[in-house]
Design an enzyme around this catalytic site. Structure first.
Site, PDB file in Angstrom:
ATOM      1  N   CYS A  72      48.521 -80.837  45.173  1.00  0.00           N
ATOM      2  CA  CYS A  72      49.768 -80.079  45.245  1.00  0.00           C
ATOM      3  C   CYS A  72      49.963 -79.336  46.572  1.00  0.00           C
ATOM      4  O   CYS A  72      51.078 -78.941  46.902  1.00  0.00           O
ATOM      5  CB  CYS A  72      49.822 -79.099  44.084  1.00  0.00           C
ATOM      6  SG  CYS A  72      49.476 -79.885  42.492  1.00  0.00           S
ATOM      7  N   HIS A  99      55.558 -75.520  45.799  1.00  0.00           N
ATOM      8  CA  HIS A  99      55.200 -76.679  44.990  1.00  0.00           C
ATOM      9  C   HIS A  99      55.825 -76.537  43.613  1.00  0.00           C
ATOM     10  O   HIS A  99      55.718 -75.484  42.971  1.00  0.00           O
ATOM     11  CB  HIS A  99      53.681 -76.783  44.868  1.00  0.00           C
ATOM     12  CG  HIS A  99      53.234 -77.648  43.740  1.00  0.00           C
ATOM     13  ND1 HIS A  99      53.601 -78.967  43.629  1.00  0.00           N
ATOM     14  CD2 HIS A  99      52.458 -77.371  42.641  1.00  0.00           C
ATOM     15  CE1 HIS A  99      53.078 -79.470  42.524  1.00  0.00           C
ATOM     16  NE2 HIS A  99      52.381 -78.529  41.911  1.00  0.00           N
ATOM     17  N   ASN A 114      56.675 -82.654  37.760  1.00  0.00           N
ATOM     18  CA  ASN A 114      55.703 -82.281  38.781  1.00  0.00           C
ATOM     19  C   ASN A 114      55.145 -83.563  39.395  1.00  0.00           C
ATOM     20  O   ASN A 114      54.359 -84.271  38.770  1.00  0.00           O
ATOM     21  CB  ASN A 114      54.582 -81.451  38.135  1.00  0.00           C
ATOM     22  CG  ASN A 114      53.518 -81.011  39.118  1.00  0.00           C
ATOM     23  OD1 ASN A 114      53.349 -81.592  40.181  1.00  0.00           O
ATOM     24  ND2 ASN A 114      52.777 -79.983  38.752  1.00  0.00           N
TER      25      ASN A 114
END
Length: 324
Positions: free
Chosen positions: A111, A251, A281
Site C-alpha cells: 500500500c 492510500h 482497495n
C-alpha cells in the site's frame, strides 16, 4: 526535480458487487458493506489474468500518446508477481517494445508502493541514471483470498496503474518521509505462493499458508499510531503548513479508516479525497487511480500541492508532496 507527466490505469472486466457478496454471505447486507468500508464493487482478475497482463494494458494505453523511446527505466511494484523469477519488469520491457539499453526492476511493496516508487524515481533521476521513468503498480491480491474470507473479499480489488515520471529542472524539490516496522509483518501476510504456474488454493482450509491473512484491528492500530505523525513530519520536512496543501490523497484502505485519520489529523473534509467506491482497495494502485480520477475531473490545477501518503503491509509507510 521530478514531475508526473501522465497516469493511466486498468481495471479487470470481472466485477464483484456487494449484492454478489450478500448472496454468498447472507448475514452481511450489501448496504452494511458500503456503510462499513465505503465500497460498492471491486474488479477481479479472471482465472488466467495476472499482474503482468494488467500492467501491460495500463502501460500500452499510456504509451500510445508518448514517445516510448524516451523511457529509460521501468520500476514495477507488485506483491503478486507472475513468477519468482524472472523480474516482471524485464518481461514488461519486451512486451512493450521498449529500448534494450534501459533499466528495469521489480520492488515488493504494497500500500505504500506508489510513494516509494516516486522516491526511487527521484533517486534515479537525481543520480543521472534516468530521465523518464515508467512506474507501474499492479496487484492481483484477490488470487490469494480464500472464497470464504468475507472480510478480505469485501475490501480488496485488482488493478494496475502506469505513471510516466520525468526529470523537471523547474519543479519543486519536495522531500519524502519513509518508515518501516517489520515487527508487524505477520499481521498482513501470504506465507506461500507465486501463482503463474501450478498455484492452487485449498478451499477446505479457512486460512492456509497460500491465503491472504490480515489482522484488521492490528492494521488499524498501526495506522492510527503512525500516520498522523507521518503527516506532521512530512509537512515540517517540506516547510509547509496544512493550509498550503490543496489536496490530501491517502492510500484508499477503507472509508472508515480514512475518515478516522482525516478527523485525527484535522484535515478539512473538502481537501481529503476518497475514491474507492467502484474499485475497492487495490493496494499499490489506489493512489495513482485516485490521482488519475482527479485529473479527469479537472480537480487539479497547475501548481496545486498534493499530499500523498501510503501505508500498510510490511509495516511500511511513506509520504511526499507533488505538483502537476
Amino acid at each position: 526535480m521530478i514531475k508526473i507527466y501522465n497516469i493511466n490505469y486498468y481495471l479487470p472486466k470481472n466485477i464483484l458487487t456487494n449484492n454478489c457478496l450478500e448472496k454468498i454471505f447472507p448475514e452481511w447486507s450489501s448496504e452494511k458493506i458500503k456503510e462499513k468500508i465505503g465500497i460498492v464493487q471491486r474488479h477481479i482478475t479472471s482465472e488466467n489474468e495476472t499482474a503482468l497482463d494488467m500492467a501491460l494494458k495500463a502501460s500500452e494505453e499510456l504509451l500510445d500518446n508518448y514517445d516510448r523511446n524516451k523511457i529509460d527505466f521501468i520500476l514495477f511494484c507488485t506483491q503478486s508477481p507472475d513468477y519468482f523469477l524472472p523480474t516482471t519488469a524485464c518481461i514488461l520491457q519486451d512486451k512493450l517494445g521498449l529500448r534494450k539499453d534501459i533499466g528495469a526492476t521489480d520492488f515488493n511493496l504494497g500500500c505504500s508502493g506508489f510513494v516509494y516508487g516516486l522516491a526511487l524515481a527521484k533517486g534515479l533521476i537525481s543520480a543521472g541514471i534516468a530521465n523518464n521513468i515508467l512506474l507501474v503498480t499492479s496487484e492481483a491480491y484477490t488470487k490469494y483470498i480464500h472464497p470464504k474470507d468475507k472480510a478480505n473479499r469485501s475490501i480488496f480489488g485488482d488493478a494496475a496503474s502506469a505513471t510516466i515520471i520525468e526529470k523537471a529542472e523547474t519543479s519543486p524539490d519536495y522531500q519524502f518521509c519513509l518508515g518501516t516496522d517489520g515487527n508487524g509483518a505477520e499481521n498482513l501476510i501470504v506465507k506461500k505462493g507465486a501463482f503463474k504456474k501450478n498455484f492452487a488454493l485449498n478451499p477446505e482450509n479457512e486460512f492456509g499458508p497460500e491465503n491472504l491473512y490480515m489482522n484488521g484491528p492490528e492494521i488499524f492500530n498501526f495506522t492510527i499510531e503512525n500516520i498522523p505523525k507521518l503527516v506532521t513530519n512530512t509537512l515540517q520536512k517540506n516547510n509547509l503548513e496544512m493550509d498550503q496543501i490543496d489536496y490530501f490523497v491517502f492510500h484508499q484502505a477503507n472509508s472508515y479508516m480514512l475518515n478516522y485519520l482525516r478527523k485525527k489529523t484535522k484535515i478539512p473534509k473538502e481537501k481529503f479525497y476518497i475514491n474507492m467506491e467502484e474499485t475497492g482497495n487495490t493496494v499499490s494502485a489506489t493512489i495513482p487511480i485516485a490521482l488519475k480520477n482527479m485529473m479527469d475531473k479537472k480537480m487539479i490545477k497547475p501548481g496545486d500541492k498534493i499530499f500523498l501518503a501510503g501505508f500498510g503491509v510490511g509495516y511500511s509507510w511513506g509520504a511526499t508532496i507533488i505538483e502537476f
